[in-house]
Structure formats: structure tokens, C-alpha cells
Design an enzyme around this catalytic site. Structure first.
Site, short mmCIF file in Angstrom:
data_model
loop_
_atom_site.label_atom_id
_atom_site.label_comp_id
_atom_site.label_asym_id
_atom_site.label_seq_id
_atom_site.Cartn_x
_atom_site.Cartn_y
_atom_site.Cartn_z
N LYS A 1 -66.83 18.82 84.86
CA LYS A 1 -66.78 17.37 84.84
C LYS A 1 -65.47 16.88 84.23
O LYS A 1 -65.00 17.42 83.23
CB LYS A 1 -67.98 16.83 84.05
N ASP B 1 -69.12 20.35 80.70
CA ASP B 1 -68.89 18.94 80.38
C ASP B 1 -67.88 18.84 79.24
O ASP B 1 -66.67 18.77 79.47
CB ASP B 1 -70.22 18.28 80.03
#
Length: 284
Positions: free
Chosen positions: A226, A198
Site C-alpha cells: 500500500k 501497509d
């Protein structure tokens, strides 16, 4: 129970589990086509081949399946999910069959890389808890690839535990535990197996620590990366690039819930509220 498939000259007998496996792979292929059609993964005239990502020093070359922000997933009612999570999911983002198909190709890419490096062994380091299903399926794919090619590439597995989220908030400093004896990693080819990248803070911290242990090489295989803002520039070997939404399932969790989901799904506000816990950690 056995089922026989009759051909013109031979009889092939398959178990039901083998038939289910074949059907699962076939469904995964069809779903892959649907995702490609819906999310415009291929070059649409605005980008030069967005599936191919630049390689960093810790990256094994592999194509990346890009799921665009405009893709709205598949309705949950078309898939098997636990009644416990009714009304808690927005949609299915990546069905299990598609995950398995992607991991087959990732396994071949990883073996290609270590063959080219003349590696004599690999130490896979699984980042818990979210990486355990990814690890199991990846190791299965690696072992099948090694057997099919008739090569020798011993693999061992280590585990490290990381806590980086409370609710949907990334905590200020990821907590790493369970690395064990530092001497175990000296002169080893370490492949970190991560569920999702992330912000990139957790994996950057782990790589820095492993580099300090005199490892021979440190590479990263992540199931998901992501698209965050500001953009995370760290690019591992990755299965899927996904929108900046909170995803659960296939061992990815929300406060230790949803790990048992077969597919990767997007959690909704109802699910976040139902399974939230008091946040005592400092957010990023």
C-alpha cells in the site's frame, strides 16, 4: 458433462471446469488491459517506468503492477459478491482473474531467483490469516513452474499468525504467534508469504526475528503493498501496488469479515460501521 471442441483435424475434449478456467484467464487478461488503460500504469511522461521498483536486500526482482490513486475500480454489480456485503463495498479494485494472472508471473520470478541462487529447497512461511489464499495460489503456480522446467525444488510450508489491525486502525505493536521450534529454520531459505504490507512494521518485525534464527536467506512475497504516508520504504517482491485505501476480499479481512470475497475490493463507510468492533488495542 463434457464439451467437445472440433478443429480441422482433431477433437479436443475439455471438462466444464477446464473451460471455466480458460475463460477466467481470458477475462483476467481483458481486465488487466482495462486497468492499464484507466489507471495510466505505463510511463506517462512524468515518471521513468513506475512499474520497476528498486530492489532491497529482501526482495526478489519482479515487475510491480501499479494501480494509481486516480483509478476508481469496477462497479460491484458486475461481479459475484455475497448478499451479506450488499452496500458495504465501494468498488472492486482487483478482480480475481487478474490476481491469478499476476501470480503466474510472480511464481516464475520466484523460481528464477531460487534457481539463480542454486537453492536446494524453499520454506514458505504464510502469514495468517490473510495470506492463506495467496499462499494456496502461489504454491500452485510455483509447483507448475517447477514441473514445467523439470527441476527439483522441494517446498515446505510453515505458518505464523499476526494481528496488526482492529477495525481500520493499525495497532501499536503487531502480535506474532505460532513460529514453533527456532531450530527448524536454521540454514533454510525462507520465503515469507504476506497478503499486504501497509506500514511495514509487521514484516520488519518478522524478518528481524527470522534473521536471528540463523536462516540462510529471508525473502518476502507480498500480494499487495500500500502507498502510505509517510511512505513505506520496504519493497518486497510484490504483486500489486495499491492506493492507501482499506481493501478486503481474497482472504483480506475487516475484523474477520469479507475473507470469502472472490475479488479484492474497497470497503466503504457503511461496511466499516456494520462490521466494527470495540477497539481495545493502542493505535499506531
Amino acid at each position: 458433462m463434457l464439451t467437445s471442441l472440433i478443429t480441422s483435424s482433431t477433437t479436443v475434449t475439455l471438462t466444464l471446469s477446464q473451460i471455466y478456467y480458460i475463460l477466467d484467464i481470458a477475462c483476467g487478461f481483458l481486465i488487466s488491459v482495462l486497468v492499464w488503460m484507466n489507471s495510466s500504469v505505463l510511463d506517462n511522461g512524468n515518471h521513468s517506468n513506475p512499474q520497476i521498483r528498486d530492489m532491497s536486500s529482501n526482495m526478489i526482482k519482479a515487475d510491480c503492477v501499479v494501480i494509481e490513486d486516480s483509478f476508481r475500480g469496477f462497479p460491484t454489480e458486475y461481479f459475484c459478491t455475497s448478499p451479506r456485503y450488499d452496500e458495504c463495498l465501494d468498488y472492486v479494485l482487483i478482480p480475481n482473474g487478474m490476481i491469478k494472472d499476476r501470480l503466474e508471473k510472480m511464481s516464475m520470478d520466484i523460481v528464477d531467483y531460487y534457481e539463480a541462487c542454486n537453492a536446494t529447497s524453499i520454506t514458505l512461511m504464510c502469514v495468517l490469516k490473510g495470506g492463506f489464499k495467496f499462499l494456496a495460489d502461489l504454491v500452485d503456480g510455483l509447483e507448475r513452474t517447477v514441473r514445467a522446467r523439470g527441476i527439483v525444488l522441494p517446498m515446505s510450508v510453515e505458518f505464523v499468525r499476526v494481528k496488526s489491525y482492529v477495525n481500520d486502525v493499525s495497532i501499536h505493536e503487531p502480535i506474532l504467534t505460532g513460529l514453533g521450534d527456532p531450530s527448524e529454520y536454521k540454514d533454510k531459505n525462507v520465503l515469507v508469504v504476506e497478503d499486504i504490507i501497509d506500514t511495514g512494521k509487521t514484516i520488519t518485525k518478522l524478518i528481524s526475528h527470522l534473521d536471528s534464527l540463523s536462516t540462510k536467506s529471508v525473502k518476502v512475497a507480498s500480494l499487495l503493498v500500500k502507498r502510505t504516508s509517510p511512505r513505506n520504504d520496504y519493497r518486497p517482491d510484490v504483486g500489486f501496488e495499491v492506493p492507501n485505501r482499506f481493501v478486503v476480499g481474497y482472504a483480506l479481512d475487516y475484523n474477520d469479515n469479507f475473507r470469502d470475497l472472490h475479488h479484492i475490493c474497497v470497503i466503504n463507510e457503511v461496511g466499516q460501521k456494520k462490521f466494527s468492533v470495540p477497539c481495545t488495542s493502542k493505535p499506531v
